[in-house]
Design an enzyme around this catalytic site. Structure first.
Site, PDB file in Angstrom:
ATOM      1  N   ASP A 178       0.821  -1.213   0.000  1.00 11.94           N
ATOM      2  CA  ASP A 178       0.000   0.000   0.000  1.00 11.94           C
ATOM      3  C   ASP A 178       0.851   1.257   0.000  1.00 11.94           C
ATOM      4  OD1 ASP A 178       0.980  -0.412   2.558  1.00 11.94           O
ATOM      5  OD2 ASP A 178      -0.968  -0.761   3.472  1.00 11.94           O
ATOM      6  N   ASN A 200      -7.438  -2.671  14.287  1.00  8.99           N
ATOM      7  CA  ASN A 200      -8.833  -2.940  13.904  1.00  8.99           C
ATOM      8  C   ASN A 200      -8.943  -4.131  12.953  1.00  8.99           C
ATOM      9  OD1 ASN A 200      -7.811  -1.921  11.543  1.00  8.99           O
ATOM     10  ND2 ASN A 200      -9.249  -0.213  11.352  1.00  8.99           N
ATOM     11  N   HIS A 207      -7.167  -4.636  10.156  1.00  7.56           N
ATOM     12  CA  HIS A 207      -6.890  -4.419   8.732  1.00  7.56           C
ATOM     13  C   HIS A 207      -5.587  -5.085   8.313  1.00  7.56           C
ATOM     14  CE1 HIS A 207      -4.695  -0.303   9.464  1.00  7.56           C
ATOM     15  NE2 HIS A 207      -3.799  -1.205   9.247  1.00  7.56           N
ATOM     16  N   GLU A 257      -9.587  -1.624   5.409  1.00  5.85           N
ATOM     17  CA  GLU A 257     -10.262  -1.338   6.664  1.00  5.85           C
ATOM     18  C   GLU A 257     -11.507  -2.219   6.811  1.00  5.85           C
ATOM     19  OE1 GLU A 257      -8.558   0.264   8.587  1.00  5.85           O
ATOM     20  OE2 GLU A 257      -7.909   2.246   7.922  1.00  5.85           O
TER      21      GLU A 257
HETATM   22  C1  GLP Z   1      -0.301   0.105   8.757  1.00  7.18           C
HETATM   23  C2  GLP Z   1      -0.066  -0.607   7.418  1.00  7.18           C
HETATM   24  C3  GLP Z   1      -0.258  -2.097   7.555  1.00  7.18           C
HETATM   25  C4  GLP Z   1       0.325  -2.511   8.880  1.00  7.18           C
HETATM   26  C5  GLP Z   1      -0.513  -1.980  10.007  1.00  7.18           C
HETATM   27  C6  GLP Z   1       0.066  -2.207  11.395  1.00  7.18           C
HETATM   28  O1  GLP Z   1      -1.068   1.230   8.688  1.00  7.18           O
HETATM   29  N1  GLP Z   1      -0.801  -0.142   6.295  1.00  7.18           N
HETATM   30  O2  GLP Z   1       0.326  -2.782   6.459  1.00  7.18           O
HETATM   31  O3  GLP Z   1       0.360  -3.916   8.980  1.00  7.18           O
HETATM   32  O4  GLP Z   1      -0.908  -0.660   9.780  1.00  7.18           O
HETATM   33  O5  GLP Z   1       1.167  -1.400  11.640  1.00  7.18           O
HETATM   34  P1  GLP Z   1       2.210  -1.693  12.792  1.00  7.18           P
HETATM   35  O6  GLP Z   1       2.953  -2.920  12.362  1.00  7.18           O
HETATM   36  O7  GLP Z   1       3.118  -0.517  12.834  1.00  7.18           O
HETATM   37  O8  GLP Z   1       1.450  -1.909  14.038  1.00  7.18           O
END
Ligand code: GLP
Length: 261
Positions: free
Chosen positions: A67, A136, A138, A143
């Site tokens: 992304d 959440n 995702h 989302e």
């Molecule tokens: C982000 C990314 C995801 C990621 C998630 C968790 O916003 N778009 O790919 O897995 O949120 O992030 P983190 O690993 O920093 O908790």
């Protein structure tokens, strides 16, 4: 789904990196699926060590990120283009020309999204998709209530996600409101999916996604439909799993030929 519970976050990275290496060694020209966020950083560190001491050759590999933010200068240090370059491409010595990130700065975002799916297909598909998980549920930026059939497309970020990601910016106002993300349908086409999670704030999302009913309210629960899904979590992220003892029992009793770490 294989669930591996590790004593700490670094061991999550070691075990998950071993899975990535196993898949890459079996592929002629590996295609990696990359995630940003803090969760996969330990994987990249362990992969870097394997590349450095010759246990893993990624010189022919290509990679696709999940992304990218929309409306953020690609040169911004927190654009996912910059983050992937800094945390993956450089340390692992990947060829930058073969590392792809959705173009969140494109004039025509719909076309950029469709082109991204085509590029993944033209590369032969992703061999192993690394995934973190949002609090959440995702994956990528899909989302809650994202379609299980979704392809790469523009999405609006949930406020909770913007708040979670505020730590990478100076203020909440600076956190973009939109993104381009691979869809759940795109992610599910990877030949292996590997989700990692560490820390207590991921425990509800991990439990709902692994053991709860499959529901777009917890987008990662779609992985229950994947034939080759591995979930590697630390004790804190595993805290709400009802069958934790069973997963430990299964992992401890794995025959040698099934082991990868
Ligand atoms: C982000 C990314 C995801 C990621 C998630 C968790 O916003 N778009 O790919 O897995 O949120 O992030 P983190 O690993 O920093 O908790």
């Amino acid at each position: 789904m294989e669930i591996v519970i590790c004593p700490d976050a670094d061991e999550v990275g070691r075990v998950a990196a071993a899975k990535v290496a196993q898949v890459c060694r079996a592929a002629e020209t590996p295609v990696l699926g990359l995630a940003t966020g803090s969760s996969p950083l330990a994987i990249y560190r362990h992969l870097q060590a394997m590349v450095a001491d010759g246990r893993l050759d990624l010189s022919g590999a290509s990679a696709f990120a999940l992304d990218e933010y929309v409306g953020l200068d690609p040169a911004h240090p927190e654009s996912y283009r910059s983050v992937i370059h800094r945390t993956v491409t450089e340390p692992l010595g990947l060829d930058p020309a073969r590392v792809h990130v959705p173009d969140g700065a494109a004039d025509d975002l719909e076309e950029a999204a469709a082109a991204y799916d085509r590029a993944i297909r033209d590369a032969g598909g992703v061999d192993v998709q690394i995934l973190g998980i949002g609090s959440n549920g995702h994956i990528g930026f899909n989302e809650p209530t994202s379609s299980f059939a979704s392809r790469t497309r523009i999405k609006t970020l949930a406020e909770r996600t913007r708040l979670d990601n505020q730590r990478f910016f100076d203020s909440l106002e600076e956190v973009p409101t939109h993104c381009l993300t691979q869809g759940l349908g795109t992610i599910m086409e990877a030949r292996h999916v590997l989700l990692v999670a560490q820390g207590a704030n991921k425990a509800p999302a991990v439990a709902a996604s692994v053991e709860g009913p499959v529901s777009s309210m917890w987008p990662a629960s779609v992985l229950q439909f994947h034939q080759h899904a591995t979930v590697v979590v630390d004790e804190e992220a595993a805290a709400q799993l009802q069958l934790a003892d069973y997963y430990r029992h299964v992992y401890a009793g794995k025959p040698a030929w099934q082991r990868f770490a």
